[in-house]
Design a protein around this motif. Sequence first.
Motif, PDB file in Angstrom:
ATOM      1  N   LEU A 196      -0.777  -2.968   6.765  1.00 24.05           N
ATOM      2  CA  LEU A 196      -1.168  -2.787   5.370  1.00 24.05           C
ATOM      3  C   LEU A 196      -0.223  -3.565   4.468  1.00 24.05           C
ATOM      4  O   LEU A 196       0.970  -3.688   4.760  1.00 24.05           O
ATOM      5  CB  LEU A 196      -1.117  -1.301   4.987  1.00 24.05           C
ATOM      6  CG  LEU A 196      -2.050  -0.343   5.723  1.00 24.05           C
ATOM      7  CD1 LEU A 196      -1.829   1.077   5.207  1.00 24.05           C
ATOM      8  CD2 LEU A 196      -3.498  -0.749   5.551  1.00 24.05           C
ATOM      9  N   SER A 197      -0.763  -4.073   3.375  1.00 24.93           N
ATOM     10  CA  SER A 197       0.101  -4.702   2.382  1.00 24.93           C
ATOM     11  C   SER A 197       0.908  -3.623   1.672  1.00 24.93           C
ATOM     12  O   SER A 197       0.580  -2.428   1.744  1.00 24.93           O
ATOM     13  CB  SER A 197      -0.742  -5.479   1.368  1.00 24.93           C
ATOM     14  OG  SER A 197      -1.508  -4.572   0.571  1.00 24.93           O
ATOM     15  N   ASP A 198       1.966  -4.036   0.990  1.00 27.82           N
ATOM     16  CA  ASP A 198       2.775  -3.065   0.249  1.00 27.82           C
ATOM     17  C   ASP A 198       1.933  -2.339  -0.792  1.00 27.82           C
ATOM     18  O   ASP A 198       2.088  -1.134  -1.006  1.00 27.82           O
ATOM     19  CB  ASP A 198       3.947  -3.776  -0.438  1.00 27.82           C
ATOM     20  CG  ASP A 198       4.987  -4.265   0.562  1.00 27.82           C
ATOM     21  OD1 ASP A 198       4.994  -3.766   1.704  1.00 27.82           O
ATOM     22  OD2 ASP A 198       5.768  -5.172   0.197  1.00 27.82           O
ATOM     23  N   GLU A 199       1.008  -3.078  -1.426  1.00 30.37           N
ATOM     24  CA  GLU A 199       0.150  -2.467  -2.439  1.00 30.37           C
ATOM     25  C   GLU A 199      -0.782  -1.435  -1.817  1.00 30.37           C
ATOM     26  O   GLU A 199      -0.971  -0.338  -2.366  1.00 30.37           O
ATOM     27  CB  GLU A 199      -0.659  -3.528  -3.168  1.00 30.37           C
ATOM     28  CG  GLU A 199      -1.566  -2.976  -4.244  1.00 30.37           C
ATOM     29  CD  GLU A 199      -2.378  -4.057  -4.949  1.00 30.37           C
ATOM     30  OE1 GLU A 199      -3.203  -3.703  -5.815  1.00 30.37           O
ATOM     31  OE2 GLU A 199      -2.208  -5.249  -4.617  1.00 30.37           O
ATOM     32  N   GLN A 200      -1.374  -1.764  -0.672  1.00 34.57           N
ATOM     33  CA  GLN A 200      -2.279  -0.832  -0.012  1.00 34.57           C
ATOM     34  C   GLN A 200      -1.532   0.421   0.448  1.00 34.57           C
ATOM     35  O   GLN A 200      -2.038   1.539   0.318  1.00 34.57           O
ATOM     36  CB  GLN A 200      -2.948  -1.509   1.182  1.00 34.57           C
ATOM     37  CG  GLN A 200      -3.988  -2.549   0.783  1.00 34.57           C
ATOM     38  CD  GLN A 200      -4.496  -3.346   1.964  1.00 34.57           C
ATOM     39  OE1 GLN A 200      -3.770  -3.573   2.941  1.00 34.57           O
ATOM     40  NE2 GLN A 200      -5.743  -3.793   1.894  1.00 34.57           N
ATOM     41  N   ARG A 201      -0.332   0.239   0.943  1.00 33.71           N
ATOM     42  CA  ARG A 201       0.463   1.381   1.374  1.00 33.71           C
ATOM     43  C   ARG A 201       0.807   2.278   0.188  1.00 33.71           C
ATOM     44  O   ARG A 201       0.771   3.511   0.277  1.00 33.71           O
ATOM     45  CB  ARG A 201       1.739   0.895   2.068  1.00 33.71           C
ATOM     46  CG  ARG A 201       2.478   1.971   2.845  1.00 33.71           C
ATOM     47  CD  ARG A 201       3.685   1.360   3.545  1.00 33.71           C
ATOM     48  NE  ARG A 201       3.282   0.317   4.468  1.00 33.71           N
ATOM     49  CZ  ARG A 201       2.869   0.536   5.715  1.00 33.71           C
ATOM     50  NH1 ARG A 201       2.799   1.781   6.161  1.00 33.71           N
ATOM     51  NH2 ARG A 201       2.524  -0.463   6.498  1.00 33.71           N
ATOM     52  N   THR A 207      -8.949  -1.263   1.056  1.00 34.92           N
ATOM     53  CA  THR A 207      -8.251  -0.324   0.187  1.00 34.92           C
ATOM     54  C   THR A 207      -9.156   0.846  -0.170  1.00 34.92           C
ATOM     55  O   THR A 207      -8.705   2.003  -0.231  1.00 34.92           O
ATOM     56  CB  THR A 207      -7.759  -1.023  -1.093  1.00 34.92           C
ATOM     57  OG1 THR A 207      -6.977  -2.169  -0.732  1.00 34.92           O
ATOM     58  CG2 THR A 207      -6.910  -0.096  -1.941  1.00 34.92           C
TER      59      THR A 207
END
Length: 394
Positions: A6-11, A82
């Motif tokens: 996962l990207s940092d944003e998705q996490r 997301t």
Amino acid sequence: MIEFVLSDEQRQVRDTIRRFVENEIMPLESVLIRREIEGGHGASPGLTGGEMRALQEKAQALGFWGIDLPSEYGGADLDPVTQALIHEELGRSIVDFQFGGSVLPALFSCDEAQKDTYLLPTIQGERVSCIAISESGSGSDAKAMRTTAVRDADGWVINGEKTWITRGDIADYVILFARTPNEGDPNGITCFLVDRDAGWTSAPIPVMGSRDKIGSLFFNDVRVPGTAVLGTVNRGFDHAMPFIYRNRAFVLSAKNLGAMTRMIELTLEWAKGRKVFGKLLADRDNIVQAVAELELELRSSKLMVYHAAAKAAQGGDYRHEACTVKAYVARAANRVADRALQIHGAMGYAKESVVERWYRDLRVERIYDGSDEVNLANVARNLFRGYARPGDMF
């Protein structure tokens, strides 16, 4: 290279939604369970309109509004992966919560006048819509519908009945799919926007579970103007199928992931604290093996859902994936519910248990938005006709 990262944003989105679910939504579960016990009915009661709006406002304060709404309408327009993460977290509670600002995708085909009457008020929560495809004799076989719309001098006259319609008994307008046999194609299906004020009526359908308000809709010489047509005559399914495949691939199926996760968590907690004949369930081989099987169900289901969501995010054709995911994950969720209830024993069967409620609510997942049989038939058809290669995922 395939990366399951996962990207940092998705996490960050996932973790924020998880806290919201645990702090704001899960505390309401006992309220809904008490309502069900006191009400004495089979169907699962949901939040009141006021409770839903209050939660939506709290979520909006965190920046979550219109998660699948295009940015031109003020939405977050989040990518399918997301969105799947969010639906998975929401699925961890029996409380049926949805973020404000979401509308049925068909409404994005509205013309400018229709946007002002239907799309924009629905986005703002001022109007309630439903989508009507299924009929008593043609549930999953939508092309066999009998509801008709016939053109006359003043517009269209609609006759027929729709059933198993989510929000059908509370909606103030319907996105209706009807046969238009006099328009050059005997099998043509056209989509209409029909206000309740036009004269259609509805009746609730009592069901054994499900948090949705299910109803039947009745059209007896209901007249609508020519401007009620959504999109192009005889091309109604252009507006239905994207919604259906999205639901199957990474909305309903992702919510089932959340339900499975929570039931496994509850089962672990129960097994570690419950003694039978002087021995913890967690120390009994048959229970240990059963819990391991639950984890296998969840992990295999999760890979399928996020593969489909990733393919959708990349703009790929994920129709085959949608059918495989819907059939597999719906059945897996029911298997998890059954085993979780069995391990909980009598307490799992009690109304005060969220496992008991999921046992009933999840059963419909194998029926609506494409039954197991329909999805499996689609999978087999795609393979036999060469539309998909066996196991070809990448």
